[in-house]
Structures are given as C-alpha cells and as structure tokens.
Enzyme design. Structure first.
Site, PDB file in Angstrom:
ATOM      1  N   ASP A 152       0.761  -1.393   0.027  1.00 36.19           N
ATOM      2  CA  ASP A 152      -0.002  -0.016   0.019  1.00 36.19           C
ATOM      3  C   ASP A 152       0.913   1.338   0.001  1.00 36.19           C
ATOM      4  O   ASP A 152       0.316   2.403   0.214  1.00 36.19           O
ATOM      5  CB  ASP A 152      -0.985  -0.043   1.330  1.00 36.19           C
ATOM      6  CG  ASP A 152      -1.919   0.970   1.091  1.00 36.19           C
ATOM      7  OD1 ASP A 152      -2.463   1.131  -0.126  1.00 36.19           O
ATOM      8  OD2 ASP A 152      -2.635   1.294   1.955  1.00 36.19           O
ATOM      9  N   CYS A 206     -20.050 -12.194  -6.965  1.00 38.92           N
ATOM     10  CA  CYS A 206     -21.134 -11.258  -6.542  1.00 38.92           C
ATOM     11  C   CYS A 206     -22.568 -11.254  -7.085  1.00 38.92           C
ATOM     12  O   CYS A 206     -23.190 -11.180  -6.186  1.00 38.92           O
ATOM     13  CB  CYS A 206     -20.618  -9.504  -6.934  1.00 38.92           C
ATOM     14  SG  CYS A 206     -19.459  -8.945  -5.992  1.00 38.92           S
ATOM     15  N   CYS A 209     -26.077  -9.541  -6.149  1.00 34.51           N
ATOM     16  CA  CYS A 209     -26.077  -8.852  -5.032  1.00 34.51           C
ATOM     17  C   CYS A 209     -25.741  -7.226  -5.021  1.00 34.51           C
ATOM     18  O   CYS A 209     -24.765  -7.033  -5.753  1.00 34.51           O
ATOM     19  CB  CYS A 209     -25.282  -9.580  -3.865  1.00 34.51           C
ATOM     20  SG  CYS A 209     -25.176  -8.862  -2.262  1.00 34.51           S
ATOM     21  N   CYS A 212     -23.954  -4.038  -0.792  1.00 30.24           N
ATOM     22  CA  CYS A 212     -22.930  -2.865  -0.603  1.00 30.24           C
ATOM     23  C   CYS A 212     -23.021  -1.462  -1.088  1.00 30.24           C
ATOM     24  O   CYS A 212     -22.718  -0.627  -0.509  1.00 30.24           O
ATOM     25  CB  CYS A 212     -21.465  -3.363  -0.711  1.00 30.24           C
ATOM     26  SG  CYS A 212     -21.351  -3.747  -2.780  1.00 30.24           S
ATOM     27  N   CYS A 216     -24.380   2.340   1.353  1.00 26.44           N
ATOM     28  CA  CYS A 216     -23.367   3.505   1.494  1.00 26.44           C
ATOM     29  C   CYS A 216     -24.177   4.836   2.108  1.00 26.44           C
ATOM     30  O   CYS A 216     -25.262   5.046   1.328  1.00 26.44           O
ATOM     31  CB  CYS A 216     -22.731   3.495   0.148  1.00 26.44           C
ATOM     32  SG  CYS A 216     -21.609   5.132   0.359  1.00 26.44           S
ATOM     33  N   CYS A 232     -16.927   9.252  -0.531  1.00 32.62           N
ATOM     34  CA  CYS A 232     -16.453   7.838   0.568  1.00 32.62           C
ATOM     35  C   CYS A 232     -16.339   8.694   1.773  1.00 32.62           C
ATOM     36  O   CYS A 232     -15.078   9.142   1.717  1.00 32.62           O
ATOM     37  CB  CYS A 232     -15.573   7.205  -0.351  1.00 32.62           C
ATOM     38  SG  CYS A 232     -15.089   5.690   0.623  1.00 32.62           S
ATOM     39  N   CYS A 259     -14.875   3.859   7.254  1.00 31.73           N
ATOM     40  CA  CYS A 259     -16.344   3.623   7.399  1.00 31.73           C
ATOM     41  C   CYS A 259     -16.355   2.154   6.797  1.00 31.73           C
ATOM     42  O   CYS A 259     -15.545   1.694   6.185  1.00 31.73           O
ATOM     43  CB  CYS A 259     -17.143   4.419   6.222  1.00 31.73           C
ATOM     44  SG  CYS A 259     -18.788   3.640   6.147  1.00 31.73           S
ATOM     45  N   CYS A 262     -19.982  -0.672   3.788  1.00 29.64           N
ATOM     46  CA  CYS A 262     -20.239  -1.523   2.625  1.00 29.64           C
ATOM     47  C   CYS A 262     -19.380  -3.134   2.725  1.00 29.64           C
ATOM     48  O   CYS A 262     -19.620  -3.846   2.295  1.00 29.64           O
ATOM     49  CB  CYS A 262     -19.535  -0.874   1.405  1.00 29.64           C
ATOM     50  SG  CYS A 262     -17.692  -0.417   1.295  1.00 29.64           S
ATOM     51  N   CYS A 266     -21.503  -7.302   3.211  1.00 28.32           N
ATOM     52  CA  CYS A 266     -21.118  -8.199   2.359  1.00 28.32           C
ATOM     53  C   CYS A 266     -21.597  -9.756   2.759  1.00 28.32           C
ATOM     54  O   CYS A 266     -21.299 -10.148   3.793  1.00 28.32           O
ATOM     55  CB  CYS A 266     -19.864  -8.263   2.291  1.00 28.32           C
ATOM     56  SG  CYS A 266     -19.176  -9.532   0.792  1.00 28.32           S
TER      57      CYS A 266
END
Length: 392
Positions: A152, A206, A209, A212, A216, A232, A259, A262, A266
């Site tokens: 990252d 996914c 679905c 998520c 939000c 976001c 946050c 989302c 899941c």
C-alpha cells in the site's frame, strides 16, 4: 590476537519452480499470512489496456478527489513488470482481520466514535510489511532470488494482483472479496525474479447482490465497481485535508475514522473466521471511544494515545475535525456541548471551523448569540460562522 575467519555465505538451495513456490507458500502461512497466491508479473496486452482505461476514466471523472498520486505513474500501477523489469512472478499475500462482531453496532451510540475495524490496532502497514520482509529474507537467504516488497505504499494495484493470484475478486464495493474471508483482508505483494507456476484467477461471485451499494450512507457508488472517492466516508475522514462539504457532514454520523458499512454488509462475510486477537494487537479502547474524551486531546496526547496505529498518520487536527462533526451529529447532551465549546477555542482553524458547525447543530440559539459577537481572524472559520444554521 587472531581474527576469526569470515563465515562463508550459505549457497542457495537448489529447487525446482514447483518446490520454490510450495516453500514460499508454506513459509508465508507459517509467518501468519492467511492466503497466498501467485500470478505472472507481466500482463497480457488486453488486460493491461483494460486496467489503464479503467484508471484513466477514474481520474478523468475526478473520482480520486485529492489523491493526486493516483494519477501519477499509471503505467507502473497497472503493470508490475513496468515497475521492476526483472520481475517474473507476483506473490500476493493476505492477512485476515475479520472482526468478531458487526462493526456497525457502534453507529447506534452517537456519543461515541465509530473507528474502522482495521484501524483499531497496530498500523497494518507495519504488521504486513514486517511479515513480507521476513518472507523476503527467507527467499533470499535460502534460494538467493531477488525480491521487492510492497504494501500500500508503492504504485501497485493490489486488488487486481490479488484477483489474478486467485485470492478473491474485486467486489462491487471495489474492495477484494474472498470466499474464505469475506471482505476482511489486508493485502501485500512480493515481486520475485523467479518464474513460478501460477494460480488460476478468481472469478467474480457477487452475482445480483448489491447490498454494499445500497448501504453506503453518502451514495459513493455511481455504479457497481465504481467508487466516487469524493463522497466516500473513508476518503473524507482520512485522505481529505480540509473542511468536508456541508451536505456530507450530517451523513458522517459518528464515523470519525473510515467506514465499514459496505464491507460489513457483504454476504460473503458469513464464511470469514474471526482474526486472531494477537495478529493485529487490537485495542479495546479504540472500539467506540468517547467523543468527549477524544475532543480533549492536544497534539502530544493524540500522538501518545494513537502511537503505532494508522490513525496517527492523519494527524491530530484532521482527526479532531472528524470528532467535531461527530459531536454535531450526536444528541444535544451537555457533555457534547462542553466538548464543542472547548474545540471552538482550538489552535487549529480546521478544528475550530468544524466545531462552529457542530454548535449550530446542537445549540442554534447559542450559535446565533456567539455569531453576533465572535472575533475570528481565520477566513475559513469566519465563513463557517457566516453559514446558515445547520438543520439537526
């Protein structure tokens, strides 16, 4: 006095490509990683074009907000081999941080702050990087293959690399989803100079679905698999440096760092096992801390309280800006007003401005009285005093 002869370097252990891959996988799991996958470092031309086009579209629409670094070195972000031409294999590694409870429970306590699960312990950059470096040392010491470590902090698109390595797929919330760990994985990579057998890429599971997207609070997903960072809450409370837009402040609720909404909603999380408590040194005091107590932190106290955590990275002023907004979204309790009153005299204009908004929410009459007599030298804070009274 005689000198001891130097210890000769241990020669590399001969290994076939399959043996080397299996040894790396076994050592990674021994070090505490929960998933390991292998992918080619070089991308097929059509995949490379697709990733470049996706990144370019994201930046052109301004969805990256203040994160200008996303627009830089795009060629290297989409193609690991461009970052290091000697790379032959990407080793993707994942560390599970699944909580033992629903992190959204903190949202029901407006006098307390909701901190994203990943930040409630030791900084994951340090945790993952230490394990990656240990794995890199094992590869070099044992097999003498060149490696580079990323977590990252470099232009590597971790989630596509993880998907190509079979660890999961990028869900509609744009984060990695795993059939074994749900949406709760930290990611890191090693680029390896050896060409190893690779794993099959993971398919998207996914389906229909869209939980998520629906959950939000700020509507940050203009479409499945597309995130508008400027809306976001994770971006706003962590990356964004200035005052948050007026229309978004009430939607923050008591979220003061990140946050999890989302991620937490899941359905694949039902397969995730709770992370080992000692893997990230989770701190109970960071699970829904008191907003009033946080508002009292000066810079030294902030640094001490959040030492070793990801929260320390954003600095005290930005964090207390978030706390002030959360106080404005809390019940109009006496403790909240006392905390806001303290922040109105804060040395930081960013914090004072957020406290002005909080006061207008909690005590409109008091806000009107003070606005008529306030002496403020900072233009940004003066603009906050001139704003219409915020609706509770």
């Amino acid at each position: 006095m005689s000198r001891r002869p130097p210890v000769p370097k241990r020669p590399p252990r001969p290994a076939t490509a399959i043996e080397l891959r299996d040894a790396i996988r076994n050592e990674a799991l021994r070090l505490g990683f929960d998933a390991v996958g292998f992918a080619p470092a070089s991308l097929a031309p059509e995949i490379r074009r697709e990733r470049l086009a996706h990144l370019a579209s994201f930046v052109e629409q301004g969805f990256h907000g203040d994160m200008g670094w996303l627009a830089e070195r795009s060629e290297q972000r989409v193609d690991p081999a461009t970052l290091w031409p000697e790379a032959r294999t990407v080793v993707s590694l994942a560390l599970n941080y699944a909580p033992g409870r629903d992190p959204r429970a903190a949202l029901a306590a407006p006098e307390r702050g909701a901190i994203s699960v990943y930040a409630q312990g030791r900084d994951y950059h340090d945790v993952v990087k230490s394990k990656l470096k240990a794995l890199g040392r094992f590869i070099w010491d044992t097999y003498r293959h060149q490696i580079k470590v990323f977590v990252d902090t470099a232009p590597v698109m971790e989630k596509p690399a993880a998907q190509a390595s079979g660890l999961g797929w990028q869900g509609k919330h744009t984060n990695l989803v795993s059939r074994r760990f749900g949406s709760w994985l930290f990611l890191g990579e090693l680029l390896l100079s050896a060409e190893l057998p690779v794993d099959a890429p993971e398919a998207d599971h996914c389906g229909q679905c869209h939980a998520c997207l629906d959950v939000c609070p700020t509507g940050a997903f203009p479409a499945p698999y597309r995130l508008e960072a400027r809306r976001c809450i994770s971006y706003l409370t962590i990356e964004h440096e200035g005052p948050i837009d007026l229309d978004l402040r009430p939607l923050l609720g008591n979220r003061i760092y990140g946050c999890d909404d989302c991620l937490a909603v899941c359905p694949w999380n039902k397969f995730a096992r709770t992370a080992h408590e000692n893997s990230l040194w989770q701190r109970p005091d960071l699970d829904a801390p008191s907003l009033a107590e946080l508002a009292a932190l000066d810079d030294a106290a902030f640094r001490k309280h959040f030492a070793g955590t990801a929260i320390k990275r954003i600095g005290r002023d930005r964090f207390l800006r978030n706390v002030a907004y959360a106080l404005g979204n809390s019940d109009a309790a006496e403790t909240a007003l006392i905390a806001v009153d303290r922040l109105l005299a804060d040395p930081s204009p960013l914090v004072r401005g957020a406290a002005v908004w909080a006061l207008s929410r909690l005590a409109p009459d008091e806000f009107r009285r003070r606005r008529a007599t306030i002496e403020e030298v900072d233009d940004s804070v003066r603009r906050e005093w001139a704003m219409p009274i915020a609706a509770p």
